[in-house]
Write a protein that holds these residues in place. Sequence first.
Motif, PDB file in Angstrom:
ATOM      1  N   ALA A  43       0.831  -1.204   0.000  1.00 43.65           N
ATOM      2  CA  ALA A  43       0.000   0.000   0.000  1.00 43.65           C
ATOM      3  C   ALA A  43       0.867   1.256   0.000  1.00 43.65           C
ATOM      4  CB  ALA A  43      -0.917   0.010   1.219  1.00 43.65           C
ATOM      5  N   ALA A  65      -2.705  -1.447  -6.346  1.00 44.05           N
ATOM      6  CA  ALA A  65      -3.578  -0.389  -6.865  1.00 44.05           C
ATOM      7  C   ALA A  65      -3.918   0.585  -5.743  1.00 44.05           C
ATOM      8  CB  ALA A  65      -4.852  -0.991  -7.445  1.00 44.05           C
ATOM      9  N   GLY A  66      -3.823   1.867  -6.036  1.00 39.21           N
ATOM     10  CA  GLY A  66      -4.122   2.887  -5.042  1.00 39.21           C
ATOM     11  C   GLY A  66      -2.992   3.152  -4.068  1.00 39.21           C
ATOM     12  N   ARG A  68       0.915   4.346  -2.666  1.00 32.24           N
ATOM     13  CA  ARG A  68       1.640   5.618  -2.742  1.00 32.24           C
ATOM     14  C   ARG A  68       3.092   5.425  -2.327  1.00 32.24           C
ATOM     15  NH1 ARG A  68      -1.897   8.541   1.719  1.00 32.24           N
ATOM     16  NH2 ARG A  68      -3.274   8.132   0.012  1.00 32.24           N
ATOM     17  N   TRP A  90      -0.470   8.160 -12.359  1.00 28.70           N
ATOM     18  CA  TRP A  90       0.300   8.634 -11.211  1.00 28.70           C
ATOM     19  C   TRP A  90       0.394  10.147 -11.205  1.00 28.70           C
ATOM     20  CZ3 TRP A  90       1.211   5.035  -7.737  1.00 28.70           C
ATOM     21  CH2 TRP A  90       1.262   3.700  -8.146  1.00 28.70           C
ATOM     22  N   GLU A 111       1.068   9.206  -5.936  1.00 30.79           N
ATOM     23  CA  GLU A 111      -0.092   8.345  -5.715  1.00 30.79           C
ATOM     24  C   GLU A 111      -0.973   8.324  -6.954  1.00 30.79           C
ATOM     25  OE1 GLU A 111      -1.936  10.055  -2.278  1.00 30.79           O
ATOM     26  OE2 GLU A 111      -1.916  12.026  -3.148  1.00 30.79           O
ATOM     27  N   GLY A 112      -1.953   7.468  -6.924  1.00 32.89           N
ATOM     28  CA  GLY A 112      -2.949   7.457  -7.967  1.00 32.89           C
ATOM     29  C   GLY A 112      -2.925   6.266  -8.887  1.00 32.89           C
TER      30      GLY A 112
END
Length: 113
Positions: A43, A65-66, A68, A90, A111-112
């Motif tokens: 994560a 996914a998601g 950072r 991103w 992130e993203g």
Amino acid sequence: EASRRKASLLAELIRELGLSTAVAVHGRAEVVARESAHAGSYAAAISRAIAPADLLPGCLGLLAAGGRVIFSQGPERAPAAALAHLPAPWRSRPVTVHPPFQGPRGLSVVEGG
């Protein structure tokens, strides 16, 4: 963490603090990210005092996914040019933290994905 000694210290701190979802991984991000046990598994990843251009590809490969990546820019560093050209989806955002007994530190949060 590329240094075995520092990775061992981080592992001990994680254990002592009871951070059950944290793990200290010994190895370079760009190498570890290619291992199936680590690729897309985290994560968050944290880089201490290293320019993002050096670690960005490896760190992004570690993230689920998601996820950072947090890069410490230090008091003398501006965000690396690599952050201006992130692949979609991103994005980077600057964050300033104020640690006790120190001056402000700049961070870049990617992130993203």
